[in-house]
Scaffold this active site. Structure first.
Site, PDB file in Angstrom:
ATOM      1  N   LYS A 118       2.041  -3.750   6.718  1.00  0.00           N
ATOM      2  CA  LYS A 118       2.457  -3.819   5.306  1.00  0.00           C
ATOM      3  C   LYS A 118       3.961  -3.613   5.194  1.00  0.00           C
ATOM      4  O   LYS A 118       4.643  -4.318   4.448  1.00  0.00           O
ATOM      5  CB  LYS A 118       1.720  -2.754   4.483  1.00  0.00           C
ATOM      6  CG  LYS A 118       0.229  -2.995   4.336  1.00  0.00           C
ATOM      7  CD  LYS A 118      -0.043  -4.208   3.480  1.00  0.00           C
ATOM      8  CE  LYS A 118      -1.504  -4.553   3.421  1.00  0.00           C
ATOM      9  NZ  LYS A 118      -1.776  -5.875   2.851  1.00  0.00           N
ATOM     10  N   TYR A 162      -1.825  -0.660  10.856  1.00  0.00           N
ATOM     11  CA  TYR A 162      -2.116  -1.302   9.563  1.00  0.00           C
ATOM     12  C   TYR A 162      -0.948  -1.093   8.599  1.00  0.00           C
ATOM     13  O   TYR A 162      -0.432  -2.046   8.005  1.00  0.00           O
ATOM     14  CB  TYR A 162      -3.411  -0.741   8.952  1.00  0.00           C
ATOM     15  CG  TYR A 162      -3.544  -1.059   7.479  1.00  0.00           C
ATOM     16  CD1 TYR A 162      -3.763  -2.363   7.037  1.00  0.00           C
ATOM     17  CD2 TYR A 162      -3.413  -0.051   6.513  1.00  0.00           C
ATOM     18  CE1 TYR A 162      -3.856  -2.657   5.681  1.00  0.00           C
ATOM     19  CE2 TYR A 162      -3.505  -0.334   5.161  1.00  0.00           C
ATOM     20  CZ  TYR A 162      -3.728  -1.639   4.745  1.00  0.00           C
ATOM     21  OH  TYR A 162      -3.795  -1.922   3.401  1.00  0.00           O
ATOM     22  N   SER A 178       0.845  -1.203   0.000  1.00  0.00           N
ATOM     23  CA  SER A 178       0.000   0.000   0.000  1.00  0.00           C
ATOM     24  C   SER A 178       0.874   1.243   0.000  1.00  0.00           C
ATOM     25  O   SER A 178       1.993   1.232   0.538  1.00  0.00           O
ATOM     26  CB  SER A 178      -0.859  -0.025   1.272  1.00  0.00           C
ATOM     27  OG  SER A 178      -1.444   1.234   1.487  1.00  0.00           O
TER      28      SER A 178
END
Ligand code: NAD
Ligand code: UD1
Length: 353
Positions: free
Chosen positions: A157, A153, A129
């Protein structure tokens, strides 16, 4: 990997992006095996993938953290490559429940990579992302932009990216026969839906993201959109993002899969590519595009800025063009019209009658 990989394991294949990937893969002649625990998706999505393509896929209702189940799947199926979409993705929830996010995303990924290595399946496309990039004064992010995620979050990643770089580095030294070939795809803002209107984004509860929120205002499920800030240093004062049609996005995955078989990856490795259009649209531009598709106004009001939001960022997509031969093809109109088509055909998502 053979020149034409036959069977692709799609983790999270029942989800928003994974389901679109399954359609493109099946239509391109690949066989598809899906692993999904359905924690944020419905099996109906899989039925519709088969309906759209006229082809079947094999589905395992399993959690990636179940190592025994994974080993059994790799023993049953002959997998050529893995597209790894499975993960939790809500930034706010990740701040409330960081342990859940590290367990599901990081441990789940480690479990997958272990099963892959044991089965000697070492071709991988990973859903990363733009959230891994550090906030700086620069508005356009190239792949060499400094990394620095700012929420749990994003950190999952970033950690998975680090793990994969380490795996590839360690491997080329000790095992040149069948090295890890890994592509990290850093998505900007995926929106839209398949042109059939049969699969799309089906968020639980009140959506956080702009497009699902506007769609629910347009269809009358929500009263009005709050525009989070109109005092940013952007031309109309609202936030600017690089929205990308989900079908363009998944086509990037097929290009990445093809790139793994080129001589560029002969010795293995791990490389990141941005998947974005390279162009930003403001919240007001999105509202106006939606109004043009609807032929009527969208109810909105200006609200305070949302904590954690940046004014503007968008991709530098040149590396993906030069090395994967990929670029976006869909327009803003396509993105908005396809979002609306999905919403009108499925006012209650996959639970619609
Ligand atoms: P999604 O929630 O619709 O799909 C994820 C799927 O993974 C769901 O079907 C869920 O049930 C499954 N899943 C989650 N944890 C699992 C586990 N432990 N075992 C098995 N299945 C599991 O999300 P999406 O929008 O399709 O996103 C796909 C991937 O792309 C995610 O990794 C996400 O972080 C990443 N991504 C998404 C966006 C976005 O805006 N949608 C942006 C950047 C990156
Ligand atoms: C969010 C996530 C990001 C994720 C991306 C996926 C956060 C902080 N970031 O990014 O990690 O990769 O989704 O698409 O959650 N907006 C409104 N009103 C709304 C909703 C959004 O004005 O009701 C604005 C936002 O302020 C922003 C733009 O619309 O300017 C896009 O927001 P959103 O769709 O939530 O995406 P991001 O914040 O870019």
């Amino acid at each position: 990997m053979t020149q034409h990989p036959l069977t692709i394991l799609v983790t999270g294949g029942a989800g928003y992006i994974g389901s679109h990937a399954c359609v493109e893969l099946l239509q391109a002649g690949y066989q598809v095996v899906v692993i999904d625990n359905l924690c944020n998706s419905k099996p109906e999505a899989l039925t519709r993938i088969e309906y759209i393509t006229g082809k079947t896929l094999r589905f395992y209702h399993q959690d990636l953290r179940d190592k025994t189940a994974l080993a059994a799947i790799f023993a049953t199926e002959t997998i050529d490559a893995v597209m790894h979409f499975a993960g939790l993705k809500a930034v706010g929830e990740s701040c409330q429940k960081p342990q859940l996010y590290y367990d599901n995303n990081v441990y789940g990924s480690l479990s997958l990579f272990e099963a892959m290595a044991a089965a000697k399946v070492k071709n991988l496309i990973f859903s990363s992302s733009a959230t891994v990039y550090q906030e700086t004064d620069q508005r356009q992010y190239s792949e060499n932009h400094p990394l620095g995620a700012i929420n749990p979050y994003g950190r999952t990643k970033a950690m998975i990216e680090e793990i994969l770089r380490d795996l590839a580095n360690a491997d080329t030294e000790i095992n040149a026969e069948n090295p890890w070939k890994i592509i990290l795809l850093r998505y900007f803002n995926p929106i839209g839906a398949h042109e059939s209107g049969m699969i799309g984004e089906d968020p639980d509860g009140i959506p956080n993201n702009l497009l699902p929120y506007i769609s629910q205002v347009a269809i009358g499920k929500l009263a009005q959109l709050s525009v989070f800030g109109n005092d940013y240093p952007t031309p109309d004062g609202t936030g600017i993002r690089d929205y990308i049609h989900v079908v363009d996005l998944v086509k990037g995955h097929l290009k990445a899969l093809a790139a793994l078989t080129t001589e560029h990856f002969n010795n293995g490795g791990c490389k990141a590519y941005n998947l974005g259009g390279g162009h930003g649209y403001s919240v007001m531009e999105i509202i106006h595009a939606f109004e043009r598709v609807l032929g009527r106004p969208i109810q909105y009001s200006i609200a305070p800025r949302r904590a954690g939001d940046l004014a503007e960022y968008f991709a530098n997509p040149k590396l993906a063009l030069n090395e994967l031969n990929w670029q976006v093809e869909k327009t803003l109109h396509d993105m908005v019209a396809d979002t609306w088509n999905w919403q009108t055909k499925n006012p209650y998502g996959y639970n619609s009658p």
